[in-house]
Design a protein around this motif. Structure first.
Motif, PDB file in Angstrom:
ATOM      1  N   LYS A  22       0.792  -1.241   0.000  1.00 44.44           N
ATOM      2  CA  LYS A  22       0.000   0.000   0.000  1.00 44.44           C
ATOM      3  C   LYS A  22       0.822   1.288   0.000  1.00 44.44           C
ATOM      4  CE  LYS A  22      -3.856  -1.841   2.733  1.00 44.44           C
ATOM      5  NZ  LYS A  22      -4.402  -1.721   4.102  1.00 44.44           N
ATOM      6  N   GLY A  23       2.121   1.183   0.285  1.00 44.23           N
ATOM      7  CA  GLY A  23       2.867   2.431   0.337  1.00 44.23           C
ATOM      8  C   GLY A  23       4.284   2.245   0.826  1.00 44.23           C
ATOM      9  N   ILE A  24       4.926   3.368   1.096  1.00 46.35           N
ATOM     10  CA  ILE A  24       6.335   3.374   1.485  1.00 46.35           C
ATOM     11  C   ILE A  24       6.479   3.952   2.885  1.00 46.35           C
ATOM     12  CG2 ILE A  24       6.789   5.664   0.512  1.00 46.35           C
ATOM     13  CD1 ILE A  24       9.526   4.573  -0.440  1.00 46.35           C
ATOM     14  N   PRO A  45       4.067   4.587 -10.338  1.00 44.93           N
ATOM     15  CA  PRO A  45       2.767   4.380  -9.700  1.00 44.93           C
ATOM     16  C   PRO A  45       1.890   3.294 -10.319  1.00 44.93           C
ATOM     17  CG  PRO A  45       2.808   6.485 -10.871  1.00 44.93           C
ATOM     18  CD  PRO A  45       4.194   5.936 -10.925  1.00 44.93           C
ATOM     19  N   TYR A  70       2.116   4.441  -4.643  1.00 44.39           N
ATOM     20  CA  TYR A  70       2.205   5.602  -3.742  1.00 44.39           C
ATOM     21  C   TYR A  70       2.702   6.879  -4.401  1.00 44.39           C
ATOM     22  CZ  TYR A  70       7.265   4.753  -3.263  1.00 44.39           C
ATOM     23  OH  TYR A  70       8.605   4.594  -3.488  1.00 44.39           O
ATOM     24  N   GLY A  71       3.193   6.824  -5.653  1.00 46.52           N
ATOM     25  CA  GLY A  71       3.692   8.039  -6.307  1.00 46.52           C
ATOM     26  C   GLY A  71       4.761   7.687  -7.320  1.00 46.52           C
ATOM     27  N   ILE A 118       3.761  14.623  -2.673  1.00 47.06           N
ATOM     28  CA  ILE A 118       4.764  13.748  -3.277  1.00 47.06           C
ATOM     29  C   ILE A 118       4.722  13.978  -4.790  1.00 47.06           C
ATOM     30  CG2 ILE A 118       3.186  11.784  -3.635  1.00 47.06           C
ATOM     31  CD1 ILE A 118       5.467   9.923  -2.781  1.00 47.06           C
ATOM     32  N   ARG A 155       3.808  12.988  -8.126  1.00 43.45           N
ATOM     33  CA  ARG A 155       2.810  12.016  -8.568  1.00 43.45           C
ATOM     34  C   ARG A 155       3.191  11.326  -9.880  1.00 43.45           C
ATOM     35  NH1 ARG A 155      -1.496  12.950 -10.098  1.00 43.45           N
ATOM     36  NH2 ARG A 155      -2.945  11.586  -9.073  1.00 43.45           N
ATOM     37  N   CYS A 195       4.029   7.294   2.924  1.00 44.08           N
ATOM     38  CA  CYS A 195       3.131   7.717   1.860  1.00 44.08           C
ATOM     39  C   CYS A 195       2.338   6.510   1.380  1.00 44.08           C
ATOM     40  CB  CYS A 195       3.894   8.335   0.699  1.00 44.08           C
ATOM     41  SG  CYS A 195       2.764   8.891  -0.599  1.00 44.08           S
ATOM     42  N   THR A 196       1.048   6.612   1.443  1.00 41.44           N
ATOM     43  CA  THR A 196       0.196   5.522   0.957  1.00 41.44           C
ATOM     44  C   THR A 196      -0.817   6.017  -0.059  1.00 41.44           C
ATOM     45  OG1 THR A 196      -1.351   5.853   2.770  1.00 41.44           O
ATOM     46  CG2 THR A 196       0.360   4.202   3.104  1.00 41.44           C
ATOM     47  N   ASP A 197      -0.744   7.299  -0.370  1.00 40.60           N
ATOM     48  CA  ASP A 197      -1.746   7.866  -1.270  1.00 40.60           C
ATOM     49  C   ASP A 197      -1.101   9.037  -1.996  1.00 40.60           C
ATOM     50  OD1 ASP A 197      -3.790   9.238  -2.475  1.00 40.60           O
ATOM     51  OD2 ASP A 197      -5.077   9.325  -0.703  1.00 40.60           O
ATOM     52  N   ARG A 198      -0.924   8.899  -3.305  1.00 41.21           N
ATOM     53  CA  ARG A 198      -0.179   9.945  -4.000  1.00 41.21           C
ATOM     54  C   ARG A 198      -0.968  11.236  -4.148  1.00 41.21           C
ATOM     55  NH1 ARG A 198       0.397   8.992 -10.398  1.00 41.21           N
ATOM     56  NH2 ARG A 198      -1.505   7.835 -10.796  1.00 41.21           N
ATOM     57  N   GLN A 201      -2.514  12.433  -1.568  1.00 45.00           N
ATOM     58  CA  GLN A 201      -2.360  13.081  -0.268  1.00 45.00           C
ATOM     59  C   GLN A 201      -0.918  13.510  -0.057  1.00 45.00           C
ATOM     60  OE1 GLN A 201      -2.436  10.603   3.380  1.00 45.00           O
ATOM     61  NE2 GLN A 201      -3.959  12.045   4.101  1.00 45.00           N
ATOM     62  N   GLY A 202       0.022  12.587  -0.230  1.00 45.33           N
ATOM     63  CA  GLY A 202       1.428  12.928  -0.082  1.00 45.33           C
ATOM     64  C   GLY A 202       2.071  12.286   1.123  1.00 45.33           C
ATOM     65  N   LEU A 203       3.264  12.769   1.432  1.00 44.47           N
ATOM     66  CA  LEU A 203       4.059  12.226   2.536  1.00 44.47           C
ATOM     67  C   LEU A 203       3.517  12.704   3.870  1.00 44.47           C
ATOM     68  CD1 LEU A 203       7.553  13.143   1.120  1.00 44.47           C
ATOM     69  CD2 LEU A 203       6.382  10.946   0.959  1.00 44.47           C
TER      70      LEU A 203
END
Lengths: 344, 344, 344, 344
Positions: A254-256, C158, C242-243, C281, C283, D270-273, D275-277
């Protein structure tokens, strides 16, 4: 209040001082009661620093003459097995510095001795107690970044290790002495064991610093496959000269997540626009892991006081040693090595 | 494709070169066709750089001899009013550098001339076009941090401004020349006008750099109350020597937002653990606002081509001038000054 | 002014639009004159976007009917060789997207055709033109961090690549399609060629996304030894969700350098203390490498205009392909592979 | 080893628990022997937490019945004077929480009582002991950024203060209760005293949270001129809701220094690009100043044990109170106020 947990330091060098400081200043439930070191100078220096009168040149002497509940073993790796087994057989709980031992037989002997004697055995993987690493582990376990797919862990240390710690015969080299923490961390944070290991190693700085030890390396990169298919790497540079650097990056489904940073103190200065902003870097491991060392000692003392099993123990130490053995075989034989080859 | 928008630069100095570069390299709908400067050296230098043959020592000359649709005025502040009025009366659209004019009468004359002549008037507040500031404004407007309660804006410039730009008579000093952008930004990002202004100013570096201008200051802090009760500050340091620094911080009822940073390029180096990590700082405003200058020119050209009103115009320029006038009165008279005192 | 450099896009998909945008908006010396794509929809979409009337379904058609000096080839990898050779034989300069070709024979044919025809061949490794990567390369070359000992480069993308780009038969998979840039970067920044490669790969997300291609992997870690003993790694995750993440870290004998960061815009917000600070981040790759794409096209056009050799060419493309071939052999055969095995 | 320094807590609320924790866990030379609070519940809660049997509802009771060397006073501001004077006259050393007192007479009485009784008086400005602030102060003193020209200090606290702490009658409001640390910091880091103060204040959130106290403000900005011409500002927002935020920025003749940051733990996710870090923010002051509280208590205990003067004392507390009084007069009277008006 129950009595204090009385502790004898076995080994009085640099990391012993860090543990002594934690005990004496920050862990009121514990009491530093005796110190052992074979070197009279080291013994005197550390014992004076912490005003400890019970000073011994061997663990045996200490066991004979002093009353204590536990030992903290910080001597060179090749001495761990005998000291830990002796301590266990005398009924002393053990906080054992990494690497656990030179080989798996050593690990097995220590685990067996602790079990037979009913003493607690905690491995000194202090990152398990670092607020950042700990929070990260909890968040991964809670599923925040999904199932971990890949982890990259690095430890780069500033200075040349002592002679025994760079010789494969007496220490297994940097991947053991510097990177034991990474071997433990990647298992911990991936919630999985390694299956296969491949290592490239190089020696860039040895000659200029007068190191002629066979198979010495100052730069290494381990590539790891985990049992459930996850991937990992461990980066090792020592001496790196530029600071003490310990970080990890985990990519989950799901992410980093990034753990740790190079910057060590939020005081940023710029006085020259051609140079730029300057931020302090962590210079040393005692500073980077200041709280981790305190929390680790608290945990050890509390486990003893409450007769609980420490949350990082012999099996964890054994896996880290096994990882190093596979890693060493890999770069010597220039091929990937399966864990089952070394753990049979 | 409609014809290109033909532009004449009035003033050929440093910021003129930045605008010329945007036009020539990054705004294909626009065409740089003529350059005006009273200094033959400056004129030749800039015109040569951009291979422009139409060169004039006055706007009047240019109006007589060259064909163009618009002017970009980058001359010293005290010349703005006459040049802008002349351009407007000749039917030329205007991109006017900040500060708009020395006083409100100047602003009013320019606004009236543009309106009467039906030409577009855009003020060169390039932060309005900076991707970061612009994204921030949109996010504030969308309510992300709630109603803004306080904004702090700063512009610190590296080098000593030219003589005319540090003299209150010819420029209103740093709060005008360096901080016009902050005056505009805080209105823009607070979605409100100033009501009361208080300023402290100081002169730390003037003497050592041979500045004996009366009322010179290199360091100032403006404290602002907005009409709807919000608070603000503008920090001014020039010459600050350490770099070009432009940042803002807004606290809203729901949270905080920071816009901009000192670090200018994500290349971090550490070669000395006693020194620490080094990150480049923004050295100059053309670099910090590279995209902003391009987007600003695109906007100007597109507005002309499509006969739309620019999104930052005469009223915005006038408010910034009014803020500076109140600010200057405040530090000279050592008291808070109401906007209605200067805007009557 | 010499005439404009006339360019025909071969392939009109996503990256073609990025190049077209650079050409049309930011590189005045170049002129987009024709577009080729085998898909009528893609062709119409891109040609409409940039108002280009000369539209063709094949390069041959374009060569017959339109006048141009150069091509930008952005079609799928397996078509590169034929298109590039045809373009070269028609005397057209070539900007060729990565990966150069499916195999070394393809690379050799392209290099030979360009050489024989006397046309310029530039490989589209845009990181070479990124201000951060470029500054880093110059600083390494200047000796700032000493001789490079280890480099770690990563590209995580992504979204799931198109079917042809995840099949080893038509593309060599992610290590080629996503990580060609890393293969080029590590050679560039280490000032050395690879000697031995070992790769671990894994497939975590394929099944859930309906991918049943043989040997598909979404996560891979390449371990590299350079000819002069340096070490390296390439981390590949795609789709990472995540980006868009592109960074490098180099440890030299004197220090460490980090290039790039995840944070994409200096607008930091906090509205919830249980969540924390939020920073945008990057994108997408066009945003992360916005300037790099512009500078790359400028370089191509300038090289043509001035008859200079591009600074990244066929040999660089060939090394990246060779790295991928060794990497693929490594994870399929579960062993380290020497470059000389694939480069015979 | 000399005997332990025996300490009685006067006031058992939130900050008292922080001090108790420091004492009991991290300052072995000190001993928490008694606790006083007028609220039986608070008293019991804190005394139980730290297993302290000596519990009293008044300082007088404690003085009669318990043996101790020093007090730590953490009660509401309006009680400070009487308690501190009583403690001093009983020969007890004093660690006194900020603000020192409601007015300068209170400060003077405390200073005189301590002096007459020969007891040590330390003000609880814990930032003086924070590793970052302390390092910054040393580096400024060493001349690293040259003579300080301007300082900006901010403290924003997450939650609504208790009723007594937002009433000017019982506490002087946020500028005292939340920002006393800033008042002390700016004097400390500028190596200079304030000369003139101007304040704008606003009330954004009071009504919605049921606060109808006269002159309540939740947002304030103080503008400060120092005796030697330096400038400063203090930013106050409470409740800010978004976290606990304490930072300072100093511009000196040679450069800039930033102290502190919002980010509280180096675990970036980061789990949502879109939203961001996300980086954790400091949520509370005990966490932000964890080491500062420990070091502050160590200093107090060591000063008592070694009969040394604490490095932050009555005069520092008095200046902070004076700053607040001038600040309050300023926003009530809407004019700049000279320190000599309040310090006569």
């Amino acid at each position: 209040m129950p009595g204090l947990v009385r502790i004898c330091l076995v080994g009085a060098g640099r990391v012993a001082k860090v543990h002594a400081h934690s005990l004496v200043r920050h862990v009121p439930q514990g009491e530093l009661v005796a110190i052992v070191d074979t070197s009279p100078e080291t013994l005197q220096d550390t014992a004076d620093t912490f005003s400890i009168d019970s000073r011994f040149v061997s663990l045996e002497q200490a066991l004979e003459s002093a009353q204590f509940d536990a030992v903290v073993i910080t001597t060179p790796t090749f001495t761990h097995k005998d000291l830990a087994v002796t301590a266990a057989h005398s009924g002393k709980h053990i906080l054992l510095e990494k690497p656990m031992a030179l080989n798996l037989e050593g690990c097995d002997d220590i685990i067996a001795a602790a079990k037979d004697s009913g003493v607690l055995l905690q491995l000194a993987f202090m990152r398990r107690f670092d607020p950042e690493f700990q929070a990260a582990a909890e968040r991964i376990e809670a599923g925040e970044i999904g199932k971990p797919m890949m982890i990259k862990s690095l430890t780069h240390g500033p200075g040349l290790p002592p002679a025994w710690a760079r010789d494969l015969e007496t220490s297994n080299g940097n991947l053991a002495e510097v990177n034991s923490h990474d071997w433990d961390c990647i298992r911990w944070l991936m919630f999985d064991n390694y299956q296969r290991i491949y290592v490239e190693a190089a020696n860039f700085k040895g000659q200029a610093r007068g190191v002629d030890t066979e198979n010495f390396y100052d730069t290494a990169l381990a590539s790891i496959r985990f049992e459930n298919g996850g991937l990992g790497s461990i980066s090792s540079v020592c001496p790196c000269d530029y600071g003490y650097d310990a970080r990890a990056e985990i990519i989950g489904e799901k992410g980093i997540m990034q753990i740790g940073q190079m910057g060590g103190q939020a005081v940023v200065v710029c006085t020259d626009r051609d140079q730029g902003l300057i931020t302090p870097i962590y210079r040393t491991w005692p500073k980077r892991f200041e709280w981790a060392y305190i929390r680790e000692m608290e945990h050890f003392v509390e486990c003893i006081a409450s007769e609980r099993e420490p949350k990082v123990g012999g099996e964890d130490g054994r896996w880290a040693v096994a990882g190093v053995l596979a890693a060493t075989a890999s770069f010597l034989e220039e091929r990937p090595v399966l864990m089952k080859e070394v753990m049979s």
